[in-house]
Design a protein around this motif. Structure first.
Motif, short mmCIF file in Angstrom:
data_model
loop_
_atom_site.label_atom_id
_atom_site.label_comp_id
_atom_site.label_asym_id
_atom_site.label_seq_id
_atom_site.Cartn_x
_atom_site.Cartn_y
_atom_site.Cartn_z
N ARG A 163 9.14 -4.01 -2.83
CA ARG A 163 9.79 -4.95 -1.92
C ARG A 163 10.07 -6.26 -2.68
O ARG A 163 9.57 -6.48 -3.76
CB ARG A 163 8.91 -5.28 -0.71
N ASP A 166 11.22 -5.83 6.21
CA ASP A 166 11.70 -4.45 6.37
C ASP A 166 12.59 -4.26 7.58
O ASP A 166 13.50 -3.42 7.57
CB ASP A 166 10.52 -3.50 6.49
N ALA A 185 0.80 -1.23 0.00
CA ALA A 185 0.00 0.00 0.00
C ALA A 185 0.83 1.27 0.00
O ALA A 185 0.39 2.31 -0.51
CB ALA A 185 -0.94 -0.02 1.21
N ASP A 186 2.06 1.21 0.55
CA ASP A 186 2.88 2.44 0.60
C ASP A 186 3.55 2.74 -0.74
O ASP A 186 4.23 3.76 -0.89
CB ASP A 186 3.91 2.36 1.72
N GLY A 187 3.40 1.84 -1.72
CA GLY A 187 3.94 2.08 -3.05
C GLY A 187 5.43 1.87 -3.19
O GLY A 187 5.99 2.11 -4.27
N GLN A 188 6.09 1.39 -2.13
CA GLN A 188 7.53 1.16 -2.17
C GLN A 188 7.79 -0.31 -2.53
O GLN A 188 7.27 -1.21 -1.87
CB GLN A 188 8.16 1.48 -0.82
#
Length: 202
Positions: free
Chosen positions: A13, A28, A8-11
Motif C-alpha cells: 500500500r 483501500d 499483515a495481508d502482504g499486499q
C-alpha cells in the motif's frame, strides 16, 4: 515497490497507510476513488478546510462527530445554520472548534447552493478540473488544476479553499490518482477514475 507499506495481508500500500490503523481502510475503500455525489464532495471540501494546520488523522477520528454536528453535510440544511448553530458547534468537543472554519462551512454551504444553480451539480463543476490524462503518482502540494479550482471557488465566495487544500481534495475524491506505483489499490482507483471520466464525456 520501495518504501511501500506491507500490512499483515502482504499486499503493498501507499507508505502513509502505516501511520495509523484507520488509514488502511480509508486508503483501500475511499482515497483516490472517484466521487460524484454532491453531499460527499461537500463533506470532503469542508473537512479539508478543517484539517488546515492539523493532520488528516485528527479529522478522520472526528469524522462521525463532524457528520452529526453538520447535518451529515447536507449543504441545503447547513446553509440555513444561524448564530445559535455557531454557538452550538463552538461548544461541541467532538469537532474542531474553530470559529473561522465553522462559519466558513456555513458560508460554503450557501455558495454550494449557488454553484448547483449555476453548474447543475457540484460534481459537474468539480470534475471540470480533473486532468484528462493520468500523469502518474505525484508528490506535490498543488497543481495547475488545483490552482484553477481554488481561484474559481474564491471568485464565487468560497473560503478555506486554497490550492493546496484543493489538491488534497482532488486526490481524495479521485479527480487525480496519486496512489503510489506498486500500491495494490492504484489500478483499482485508475479503472474507477477512467470510468468516471468516460461517463462525463458521454
Amino acid at each position: 515497490m520501495t518504501n511501500l507499506y506491507l500490512p499483515a495481508d502482504g499486499q503493498p500500500r501507499c507508505p502513509w497507510c502505516s501511520a495509523t490503523a484507520q488509514y488502511l481502510a480509508y486508503h483501500d475503500q475511499e482515497w483516490g476513488f472517484p466521487v460524484e455525489d454532491d453531499q460527499r464532495l461537500f463533506e470532503k471540501i469542508c473537512l479539508e478546510g478543517f484539517q488546515s494546520g492539523l493532520s488528516w488523522r485528527t479529522i478522520l477520528q472526528k469524522r462521525e462527530n463532524f457528520r452529526a454536528a453538520f447535518a451529515q453535510f447536507d449543504f441545503h440544511v447547513v446553509a440555513e445554520f444561524t448564530e445559535a448553530d455557531v454557538a452550538r458547534l463552538l461548544a461541541d468537543a467532538g469537532i474542531v472548534r474553530h470559529r473561522g472554519k465553522i462559519t466558513a462551512t456555513i458560508n460554503n454551504a450557501q455558495r454550494a447552493l449557488e454553484l448547483v444553480a449555476e453548474a447543475g451539480s457540484l460534481a459537474d463543476f468539480f470534475w471540470r478540473y480533473a486532468p484528462a490524462s493520468d500523469p502518474g503518482p505525484q508528490v506535490i502540494a498543488q497543481s495547475a488544476e488545483s490552482l484553477a479550482l481554488s481561484k474559481a471557488l474564491k471568485k464565487r465566495g468560497w473560503r478555506f479553499v486554497g490550492p493546496t487544500t484543493m489538491y488534497a481534495f482532488m486526490q481524495a475524491m479521485g479527480l487525480v490518482n496519486d496512489h503510489a506505483t506498486g500500491c495494490v489499490t492504484r489500478p483499482l482507483a485508475a479503472a474507477a477514475r477512467a470510468e468516471a471520466l468516460a461517463r462525463r464525456r458521454a
